[in-house]
Scaffold this active site. Structure first.
Site, PDB file in Angstrom:
ATOM      1  N   GLY A   1      -6.211 -13.579  -9.192  1.00  0.00           N
ATOM      2  CA  GLY A   1      -7.535 -14.166  -9.403  1.00  0.00           C
ATOM      3  C   GLY A   1      -7.709 -15.562  -8.837  1.00  0.00           C
TER       4      GLY A   1
ATOM      5  CD  GLU B   1       6.841 -39.340  36.954  1.00  0.00           C
ATOM      6  OE1 GLU B   1       6.558 -40.183  36.086  1.00  0.00           O
ATOM      7  OE2 GLU B   1       7.683 -38.455  36.786  1.00  0.00           O
TER       8      GLU B   1
ATOM      9  CD  GLU C   1      -4.118 -15.778   1.139  1.00  0.00           C
ATOM     10  OE1 GLU C   1      -4.820 -15.202   0.292  1.00  0.00           O
ATOM     11  OE2 GLU C   1      -2.964 -16.171   0.935  1.00  0.00           O
TER      12      GLU C   1
END
Lengths: 97, 508
Positions: free
Chosen positions: B287, B69, B312
């Protein structure tokens, strides 16, 4: 290449010597060349088992394969070459007379 | 999950492709041909080349790449980024191309009978020249496109595979398929060419791409079943993630370690277990980050190396938060006992995150690992992918015999469960719940140990407060029921009812 061979049609035929297609191909191409091109050609028959590096160089996959190296552009015919007329057509070889 | 290995004469060749030898229980069947089937863009060519590359790297065994290919220069260019020195290996005689890609500018006519005698001779020549033990052919579909007579191509492919067998090489043939689930190949012959079939998939699921690998068939030998996620690393190539194939052979430790909060250690019956995975679940602001900070401070106080993955908050935010609770992350990092890795979940897909976490753990070799929060990673994944990620992460942590501390954010403020919890609660050893409790018009925080594998623990819901020194666990909530259910209600002097209610809400 020598000066004399410069304008000659150069053909290479890649075959596997034990194959049934190959014998027929050699015979056919020989007849076609002799009948149509007279002395105006150079034909090299290559057994890929013996010369795999040449098959590599010219990137040959199938046998038999007939390669027209000169004149440019390059052309190829894959298959058993059973039809002489077709060989001449496909390779667009000039008939010498 | 692992199959009992079937006794057989088939020997396997370790590919050294990361993770693949695990799911294939030892590698590719040696001396045989394996079909690698996948849609366009499923990384077939990468796998086929990497198979050769890893062979050269591992033990210098030669490799031959037969391309139908892409041209060899294109292949080299496309794989340059992986750091594969193909050109050098070519010069050293360890790598050889057999270039059977279409020749542009050469008019080729096919007529009558032919065979692939030249191709077979070239492959044999290249194998002898490089003393190759590995051969890859890419791809079957391309050769069918070059030669229109399917019948001849089929017959010749069988001959080619036969020749490879005679040479004794282990080989891969790639084949293109049109659908992710359906026929193995386009020409209906692909699977008969080889004894072994591997499928690569690149599925679009919930707008996210997911690559998986499946060993469909290994004739006469065993392998792991099912689809295994894999990823393509820029400097490495294919990495298969064996996830649940990781054996559950970890030793169980009785050594207790401190959570960083002495009251919490008491509630746990003396602290967390060394090689356990703890999940802390609670709504935003209850917490969780504080508890991770305590967990890390508890480790660094004993000069244990700790690793924090934050998904976060940024580094700056984390450092400032920790300072507010009297914990100096910066000093810890300078002392070499802490490493903080803050990343946005969106910077990579989940497979890459997992590999990155594993890599950092192996480099830093921590005793404690905290992930804050796990649920943030849910955003970049499908439900299935996330579940696999969590299994992969927890089993990796347990394997390294370190302590894992994972946090999960619940969506509802007052209680309830998150998807994350549902997925991972059975995998983690301990679960701690943090909840808001409304009492006399005031928001209070509550903490309880829901589960603690292998240990007695406090089953009450305790009040806790947060100040400049961190978390302080106080008394048990009295006269309040339904805290875990997210519906706290006051009852008067009826402890029996309270206890009964408490029992049932434990099931959450």
């Amino acid at each position: 290449m020598s000066e004399i061979g410069k304008d000659k049609i150069r053909l290479m035929l890649f075959i596997v010597s034990q194959s049934k297609y190959s014998e027929r191909a050699i015979r056919e191409i020989h007849d076609v060349c002799e009948n149509n091109l007279k002395n105006n050609y150079i034909l090299q028959v290559i057994d890929v088992i013996e010369r795999p590096e040449l098959a590599e160089k010219y990137r040959i996959i199938a046998t038999p394969t007939l390669v027209r190296l000169h004149p440019e552009p390059p052309r190829r015919l894959i298959g058993d070459l059973s039809d002489g007329q077709k060989i001449m057509e496909v390779l667009k070889l000039p008939v010498s007379k | 999950m692992a199959n009992q290995p079937i006794k057989s004469k088939i020997v396997k060749l370790e590919t050294k492709i990361d993770g693949f030898d695990h799911i294939s229980i030892g590698g590719l069947p040696k001396g045989r041909t394996t079909l690698l089937s996948g849609t366009a863009g499923s990384a077939k060519t990468v796998f086929a080349i990497q198979f050769l590359v890893e062979g050269i790297r591992a033990n210098g065994s030669g490799g031959v790449f037969v391309t139908f290919e892409e041209s060899p220069p294109d292949i080299k260019l496309n794989t340059e980024g992986f750091g594969w020195e193909i050109s050098e290996w070519e010069i050293e005689g360890k790598f050889a191309f057999v270039d059977a890609s279409p020749q542009i500018g050469v008019e080729t006519i096919v007529s009558g009978e032919y065979d692939f005698g030249a191709l077979i001779a070239r492959v044999e020549h290249a194998v002898k020249k490089t003393q190759a033990t590995r051969v890859s052919l890419d791809s079957l579909s391309a050769i069918f496109n070059q030669f229109k007579d399917d019948q001849i191509v089929r017959r010749e492919l069988f001959r080619l595979v036969g020749a490879l067998k005679t040479l004794g090489v282990t080989s891969i043939i790639t084949a293109e398929r049109t659908q992710e689930y359906g026929a193995i190949g386009r020409y209906g012959v692909e699977e008969f060419v080889a004894d072994n079939v591997i499928i690569l998939r690149n599925v679009l699921e919930d707008e996210k791409r997911r690559r998986t690998m499946e060993i469909l068939k290994y004739r006469g030998t065993s392998h792991q079943k099912g689809e295994w996620p894999f990823t393509i690393m820029p400097d490495k190539g294919i990495v298969v993630i064996p996830l649940s194939a990781i054996e559950l052979g970890q030793k169980s430790s009785n050594i207790r370690i401190s959570s960083g909060v002495s009251e919490l250690d008491e509630m746990c019956g003396g602290g967390f277990f060394r090689d356990s995975v703890i999940l802390v679940s609670g709504a935003t602001g209850t917490g969780k980050t504080l508890m991770s900070t305590h967990f890390i401070a508890g480790g660094t106080a004993k000069m244990e190396r700790c690793l924090l993955f934050a998904f976060e908050e940024s580094r700056e935010q984390l450092f400032r938060n920790a300072n507010g609770w009297g914990v100096d992350f910066e000093k810890m990092e300078n002392d070499g006992v802490l490493k903080v890795e803050a990343r946005y979940p969106e910077t990579a897909n989940l497979e890459d995150h997992l590999l990155n976490i594993q890599r950092v753990i192996d480099e830093f070799k921590p005793m404690r690992v905290a992930v804050d929060s796990l649920s943030a990673l849910e955003r970049v994944s499908t439900i299935k992918g996330f579940r696999e990620f969590v299994i992969g992460l927890t089993s990796f942590i347990k394997h390294r015999e370190i302590t894992g501390f994972l946090t999960s954010t619940t969506t509802s403020l007052m209680g309830g469960t998150s998807i994350t919890e549902g997925h991972i609660s059975t995998i983690t050893d301990s679960i701690i719940l943090l909840r808001y409790v409304e009492m006399y018009g005031e928001m209070q925080r509550g903490v309880t140990i829901l589960k603690m594998r292998g240990s007695m623990h406090d089953k009450s819901i305790r009040q806790f407060s947060i100040d400049g020194k961190g978390m302080h666990v106080g008394k048990t909530f009295r006269n309040v029921v339904g805290i875990l259910a997210g519906n706290p209600q006051h009852v008067d002097n009826n402890e029996e009812i309270q206890r009964m209610d408490g029992l049932f809400s434990d099931d959450k």
